[in-house]
Design a protein around this motif. Structure first.
Motif, PDB file in Angstrom:
ATOM      1  N   ILE A  67      42.448  43.105  26.109  1.00 25.67           N
ATOM      2  CA  ILE A  67      43.840  42.683  26.253  1.00 25.67           C
ATOM      3  C   ILE A  67      44.026  41.326  25.576  1.00 25.67           C
ATOM      4  O   ILE A  67      43.085  40.545  25.448  1.00 25.67           O
ATOM      5  CB  ILE A  67      44.290  42.568  27.731  1.00 25.67           C
ATOM      6  CG1 ILE A  67      43.431  41.548  28.485  1.00 25.67           C
ATOM      7  CG2 ILE A  67      44.295  43.914  28.410  1.00 25.67           C
ATOM      8  CD1 ILE A  67      43.991  41.159  29.836  1.00 25.67           C
ATOM      9  N   THR A  68      45.249  41.047  25.164  1.00 27.11           N
ATOM     10  CA  THR A  68      45.615  39.737  24.645  1.00 27.11           C
ATOM     11  C   THR A  68      45.862  38.815  25.828  1.00 27.11           C
ATOM     12  O   THR A  68      46.505  39.207  26.799  1.00 27.11           O
ATOM     13  CB  THR A  68      46.893  39.832  23.786  1.00 27.11           C
ATOM     14  OG1 THR A  68      46.657  40.746  22.711  1.00 27.11           O
ATOM     15  CG2 THR A  68      47.287  38.481  23.218  1.00 27.11           C
ATOM     16  N   ALA A  69      45.356  37.598  25.742  1.00 23.62           N
ATOM     17  CA  ALA A  69      45.535  36.633  26.831  1.00 23.62           C
ATOM     18  C   ALA A  69      45.541  35.216  26.269  1.00 23.62           C
ATOM     19  O   ALA A  69      44.855  34.925  25.298  1.00 23.62           O
ATOM     20  CB  ALA A  69      44.409  36.774  27.858  1.00 23.62           C
ATOM     21  N   THR A  70      46.312  34.357  26.903  1.00 26.41           N
ATOM     22  CA  THR A  70      46.304  32.941  26.535  1.00 26.41           C
ATOM     23  C   THR A  70      45.688  32.084  27.630  1.00 26.41           C
ATOM     24  O   THR A  70      45.395  30.917  27.393  1.00 26.41           O
ATOM     25  CB  THR A  70      47.727  32.423  26.241  1.00 26.41           C
ATOM     26  OG1 THR A  70      48.557  32.666  27.371  1.00 26.41           O
ATOM     27  CG2 THR A  70      48.307  33.092  24.998  1.00 26.41           C
ATOM     28  N   ALA A  71      45.485  32.640  28.818  1.00 24.59           N
ATOM     29  CA  ALA A  71      44.969  31.860  29.940  1.00 24.59           C
ATOM     30  C   ALA A  71      43.443  31.869  29.933  1.00 24.59           C
ATOM     31  O   ALA A  71      42.791  32.625  30.639  1.00 24.59           O
ATOM     32  CB  ALA A  71      45.513  32.403  31.258  1.00 24.59           C
ATOM     33  N   MET A  72      42.878  31.001  29.098  1.00 23.50           N
ATOM     34  CA  MET A  72      41.433  30.829  28.977  1.00 23.50           C
ATOM     35  C   MET A  72      41.172  29.339  28.890  1.00 23.50           C
ATOM     36  O   MET A  72      41.933  28.604  28.270  1.00 23.50           O
ATOM     37  CB  MET A  72      40.920  31.533  27.715  1.00 23.50           C
ATOM     38  CG  MET A  72      39.410  31.448  27.500  1.00 23.50           C
ATOM     39  SD  MET A  72      38.765  29.952  26.729  1.00 23.50           S
ATOM     40  CE  MET A  72      39.269  30.127  25.040  1.00 23.50           C
ATOM     41  N   SER A  73      40.077  28.908  29.514  1.00 25.50           N
ATOM     42  CA  SER A  73      39.753  27.489  29.477  1.00 25.50           C
ATOM     43  C   SER A  73      38.255  27.296  29.643  1.00 25.50           C
ATOM     44  O   SER A  73      37.593  28.081  30.320  1.00 25.50           O
ATOM     45  CB  SER A  73      40.484  26.759  30.610  1.00 25.50           C
ATOM     46  OG  SER A  73      40.169  25.394  30.624  1.00 25.50           O
ATOM     47  N   SER A  74      37.742  26.226  29.046  1.00 27.98           N
ATOM     48  CA  SER A  74      36.365  25.848  29.344  1.00 27.98           C
ATOM     49  C   SER A  74      36.334  25.376  30.793  1.00 27.98           C
ATOM     50  O   SER A  74      37.322  24.845  31.313  1.00 27.98           O
ATOM     51  CB  SER A  74      35.886  24.750  28.402  1.00 27.98           C
ATOM     52  OG  SER A  74      36.673  23.589  28.561  1.00 27.98           O
ATOM     53  N   LEU A  75      35.218  25.586  31.444  1.00 23.51           N
ATOM     54  CA  LEU A  75      35.100  25.203  32.851  1.00 23.51           C
ATOM     55  C   LEU A  75      34.078  24.076  33.014  1.00 23.51           C
ATOM     56  O   LEU A  75      34.357  23.080  33.649  1.00 23.51           O
ATOM     57  CB  LEU A  75      34.707  26.424  33.689  1.00 23.51           C
ATOM     58  CG  LEU A  75      34.546  26.214  35.174  1.00 23.51           C
ATOM     59  CD1 LEU A  75      35.844  25.695  35.803  1.00 23.51           C
ATOM     60  CD2 LEU A  75      34.136  27.523  35.850  1.00 23.51           C
ATOM     61  N   ALA A  76      32.895  24.262  32.413  1.00 22.84           N
ATOM     62  CA  ALA A  76      31.848  23.251  32.536  1.00 22.84           C
ATOM     63  C   ALA A  76      30.938  23.326  31.319  1.00 22.84           C
ATOM     64  O   ALA A  76      30.834  24.360  30.667  1.00 22.84           O
ATOM     65  CB  ALA A  76      31.044  23.474  33.812  1.00 22.84           C
TER      66      ALA A  76
END
Length: 166
Positions: free
Chosen positions: A37-46
């Motif tokens: 799926i296409t998604a924009t809600a991704m982030s580095s965590l640690a």
């Protein structure tokens, strides 16, 4: 449970349109079947351990499988891959999604061969909140494209942000 306030929800939606995000395809392989799926809600965590989080709507086509797979992929799209973002956002194009440009082996999450960056993550946890779940993955492999020009999404449009010297 958080109470719903339609005015606040509308203001939040409008404010989030002002936040530029990279565009990603989250990929998994469930029972030998590639899904994404296409998604924009991704982030580095640690950084220690290297880890990411992705937020997936519980109504998304791969949500049920995402809860049970051991690994997921985050394929950060390059500026020239807007058509991939649109394809993975359109359920009617399901059959075309992995037709070309993907490394698909039936066991690991598919990897977009010419993505801006690809992360292979071992899914270690997830938390439900509202309409979404937050999936946490420890990064096991990374591939990076040399020319830096990621596809971004801002105010309902796809675009690019090239930074001098990048």
């Amino acid at each position: 449970m958080v109470e719903s306030d339609e005015g606040l929800a509308q203001a939040f939606r409008q404010a989030m349109r002002c936040v530029a995000s990279t565009v990603n395809v989250i990929s998994i392989c469930d029972g030998g079947e590639p899904m994404g799926i296409t998604a924009t809600a991704m982030s580095s965590l640690a950084l220690d351990p290297p880890s990411l989080l992705v937020c997936i709507n519980r109504a998304a086509s791969l949500y049920g499988s995402m809860e049970s797979v051991s690994h997921f992929g985050v394929n950060v799209l390059h500026r020239d891959q807007e058509y991939i973002a649109r394809m993975f956002a359109d359920r009617q194009q399901h059959a075309l999604r992995f037709a070309s440009g993907w490394e698909v082996d039936g066991a690991r999450p598919p990897r977009l061969a010419d993505a801006q960056a690809c992360f292979l993550c071992r899914r270690i946890d997830h938390h439900q909140f509202g309409t979404h779940s937050i999936f946490i993955g420890v990064v096991e492999d990374v591939v990076v494209r040399k020319d830096v020009d990621p596809l971004v999404y801002l105010n309902g449009n796809y675009g690019s942000t090239t930074i001098a010297g990048a």
